[in-house]
Design a protein around this motif. Structure first.
Motif, PDB file in Angstrom:
ATOM      1  N   VAL A 140       0.876  -1.289  -0.061  1.00 21.43           N
ATOM      2  CA  VAL A 140       0.197   0.044  -0.206  1.00 21.43           C
ATOM      3  C   VAL A 140       1.009   1.200  -0.131  1.00 21.43           C
ATOM      4  N   LEU A 141       1.901   1.404   0.869  1.00 22.01           N
ATOM      5  CA  LEU A 141       2.887   2.446   0.883  1.00 22.01           C
ATOM      6  C   LEU A 141       3.546   2.791  -0.402  1.00 22.01           C
ATOM      7  N   GLN A 142       3.865   1.446  -1.088  1.00 21.04           N
ATOM      8  CA  GLN A 142       4.792   1.549  -2.186  1.00 21.04           C
ATOM      9  C   GLN A 142       3.917   2.457  -3.405  1.00 21.04           C
ATOM     10  N   ALA A 143       2.649   1.862  -3.459  1.00 22.12           N
ATOM     11  CA  ALA A 143       1.772   2.387  -4.428  1.00 22.12           C
ATOM     12  C   ALA A 143       1.295   3.864  -4.102  1.00 22.12           C
ATOM     13  N   LEU A 144       1.160   4.113  -2.963  1.00 22.38           N
ATOM     14  CA  LEU A 144       0.902   5.411  -2.321  1.00 22.38           C
ATOM     15  C   LEU A 144       1.962   6.423  -2.691  1.00 22.38           C
ATOM     16  N   LEU A 151       9.344 -15.055   2.239  1.00 23.02           N
ATOM     17  CA  LEU A 151       9.248 -14.105   1.505  1.00 23.02           C
ATOM     18  C   LEU A 151       8.371 -14.394   0.182  1.00 23.02           C
ATOM     19  N   SER A 152       8.091 -15.635   0.072  1.00 26.14           N
ATOM     20  CA  SER A 152       7.138 -15.993  -1.141  1.00 26.14           C
ATOM     21  C   SER A 152       5.785 -15.422  -0.767  1.00 26.14           C
ATOM     22  N   TYR A 153       5.420 -15.592   0.533  1.00 30.37           N
ATOM     23  CA  TYR A 153       4.076 -15.191   1.142  1.00 30.37           C
ATOM     24  C   TYR A 153       4.024 -13.598   1.037  1.00 30.37           C
ATOM     25  N   THR A 154       5.151 -13.134   1.720  1.00 26.05           N
ATOM     26  CA  THR A 154       5.106 -11.428   1.893  1.00 26.05           C
ATOM     27  C   THR A 154       5.116 -10.611   0.752  1.00 26.05           C
ATOM     28  N   ARG A 155       5.765 -11.378  -0.349  1.00 23.52           N
ATOM     29  CA  ARG A 155       5.630 -10.909  -1.745  1.00 23.52           C
ATOM     30  C   ARG A 155       4.727 -10.626  -2.268  1.00 23.52           C
ATOM     31  N   GLU A 156       3.825 -11.774  -2.119  1.00 28.25           N
ATOM     32  CA  GLU A 156       2.358 -11.701  -2.751  1.00 28.25           C
ATOM     33  C   GLU A 156       1.573 -10.641  -2.133  1.00 28.25           C
ATOM     34  N   LEU A 157       1.837 -10.654  -0.768  1.00 25.95           N
ATOM     35  CA  LEU A 157       0.750  -9.727  -0.007  1.00 25.95           C
ATOM     36  C   LEU A 157       1.307  -8.302  -0.326  1.00 25.95           C
ATOM     37  N   ILE A 158       2.535  -7.858  -0.615  1.00 27.60           N
ATOM     38  CA  ILE A 158       2.959  -6.812  -0.914  1.00 27.60           C
ATOM     39  C   ILE A 158       2.254  -6.375  -2.331  1.00 27.60           C
ATOM     40  N   GLN A 159       2.311  -7.321  -3.576  1.00 30.26           N
ATOM     41  CA  GLN A 159       1.652  -7.041  -4.691  1.00 30.26           C
ATOM     42  C   GLN A 159       0.123  -6.845  -4.604  1.00 30.26           C
ATOM     43  N   LEU A 160      -0.271  -7.507  -3.576  1.00 31.80           N
ATOM     44  CA  LEU A 160      -1.703  -7.253  -3.242  1.00 31.80           C
ATOM     45  C   LEU A 160      -2.083  -5.865  -2.808  1.00 31.80           C
ATOM     46  N   GLY A 161      -1.340  -5.587  -1.830  1.00 27.23           N
ATOM     47  CA  GLY A 161      -1.359  -4.179  -1.530  1.00 27.23           C
ATOM     48  C   GLY A 161      -1.094  -2.939  -2.521  1.00 27.23           C
ATOM     49  N   GLN A 162      -0.453  -3.360  -3.565  1.00 29.34           N
ATOM     50  CA  GLN A 162      -0.274  -2.409  -4.535  1.00 29.34           C
ATOM     51  C   GLN A 162      -1.586  -2.404  -5.115  1.00 29.34           C
ATOM     52  N   ARG A 163      -1.966  -3.539  -5.708  1.00 30.24           N
ATOM     53  CA  ARG A 163      -2.939  -3.598  -6.716  1.00 30.24           C
ATOM     54  C   ARG A 163      -4.342  -2.847  -6.000  1.00 30.24           C
ATOM     55  N   ASP A 164      -4.495  -3.264  -4.547  1.00 34.32           N
ATOM     56  CA  ASP A 164      -5.776  -2.623  -4.068  1.00 34.32           C
ATOM     57  C   ASP A 164      -5.631  -1.108  -3.890  1.00 34.32           C
TER      58      ASP A 164
END
Length: 389
Positions: free
Chosen positions: A24-28, A362-375
């Motif tokens: 979320v913060l990256q996308a923001l 990291l496999s899980y956290t990276r997918e969460l980060i990608q989801l945060g970006q998309r949302d």
């Protein structure tokens, strides 16, 4: 630098789920940069965090003089994280903590030899101390506060000793501590011990002693007894608040099932975790929206007679079930942890909610980060309207 309008950021708890906040913060940061904001400009005067969100909040607050650098620091940690950086996952460590704890839970009346020094928790999170020292720059926090680049930082914990929910806040402004039912605020110099306490998931990680009012209290995860997660930002002067959740706040109606099986221990624990980490936030969001709606109906002369004030709110939360994401990555946990969690059903799909809080891989956290970006990109228009860009 003085903030004419104070925007608050609230990062909620959720163990490994807090990786979503980084996306979320990256996308923001990207959205604001494309709108013309300097990359270093900090959009948040007030930063509040709970549990793992308190760690993210403090790391970000330490770098309030360079928001882009703060987001990058969080990204580097969460995109490369492994379990061993947060808790012991080797066989010896698991035996010393988890196996003994589960045995004591089941046969404590027989195991009198542990009465003097019983295991304190399911997992040993000693490695987290080193990770926090690498993530944080606490002298820099003092600097950004003194320079007016940050108005306030707040983190929360819950006292097992007194039963109170505690908000520790650091600011140079003249803000008196507030007291509410079962909730106490304390002005303090925030340190690693506050973050260890705030992120001590009940039963999973050990309680942390903090000195409060001259005496020691043992504290755990700040989401426990957190009746009003948004209130610290408002007490600290926020005019508008961005809340980043760590789980879906509104679940769709479940499809009918032929027959349900008796819940596993992990399924029950995951349900309890969701109650702790998600329910109070959803209720507080509804409460704030009701207050805002009521205030909007009052004439201006009546508004002057009430201490309440409207607070603009933007909520970004996962659009997918994080339990389902975790179920796809449980196999990446170290074998000793996977074996222990498998014994209580946490490696099954229906018990994956518990694993979703402990999957620091990291496999899980990276997918969460990608989801945060998309949302966040899906809410780009709302983000720009919120920040007035």
């Amino acid at each position: 630098m003085a903030f004419t309008q104070k925007t608050g950021l609230i990062l909620t708890g959720g163990g490994a789920r807090a990786a979503y906040q980084v996306g979320v913060l990256q996308a923001l940061a990207r959205i604001l940069w494309e709108a013309g904001w300097p990359p270093a400009r900090n959009p948040f005067a007030i930063i509040c965090g709970t549990s793992a969100g308190a760690i993210n909040a403090t790391a970000l607050a330490c770098r309030a003089d360079n928001f882009g650098e703060g987001v990058q620091t969080l990204s580097e940690v969460w995109e490369h994280i492994v379990v061993d950086q947060v808790y012991r996952a080797d066989s010896l460590g698991v035996i010393r903590s988890g196996a003994r704890w589960l045995s004591l839970l089941s046969f404590g009346w027989l195991l009198r030899k542990w009465r003097a020094a019983p295991p304190a928790s399911l997992l040993d999170n000693t490695p987290l101390v080193g990770l926090l020292h690498r993530m944080l720059d606490l002298p820099r926090l003092d600097h950004v506060l003194s320079e007016g680049l940050l108005h306030a930082l707040a983190v929360t914990a819950s006292s097992y000793s007194s039963g109170h929910h505690l908000t520790f806040y650091q600011t140079l402004a003249d803000i008196a501590p507030w007291v509410r039912s079962q909730r106490i605020a304390l002005q303090d110099q925030i340190g690693v011990e506050h973050l260890l306490a705030s992120s001590a998931i009940p039963f999973i990680f050990p309680a942390v002693p903090l000195f409060i009012g001259g005496h020691r209290e043992y504290c755990g995860d700040g989401t426990m007894r957190q009746l009003a997660p948004i209130s610290p930002a408002i007490h600290l002067g926020a005019d508008k608040v961005l809340v980043v959740g760590a789980g879906r706040l509104h679940e769709p109606q479940p499809q009918a099932q032929e027959s349900a099986r008796y819940p596993s221990l992990a399924q029950i624990a995951g349900h309890a975790m969701s109650s702790i980490f998600l329910d109070s936030l959803a209720v507080d969001i509804e409460r704030l929206n009701r207050i805002n709606k009521t205030l909007s109906m009052l004439p201006s002369e009546r508004l002057q007679d009430t201490p309440l004030r409207p607070v603009q709110l933007l909520v970004i939360a996962p659009s997918e079930r994080l339990d389902d994401l975790a179920a796809r990555h449980v196999h990446n946990l170290p074998a000793p942890i996977r074996t222990m969690l498998g014994g209580i059903g946490a490696t099954e799909t229906r018990g994956a909610a518990l694993a979703s809080y402990l999957l620091f891989e990291l496999s899980y956290t990276r997918e969460l980060i990608q989801l945060g970006q998309r949302d966040t990109y899906a809410r780009q228009a709302d983000v720009l309207a919120f920040f007035g860009s």
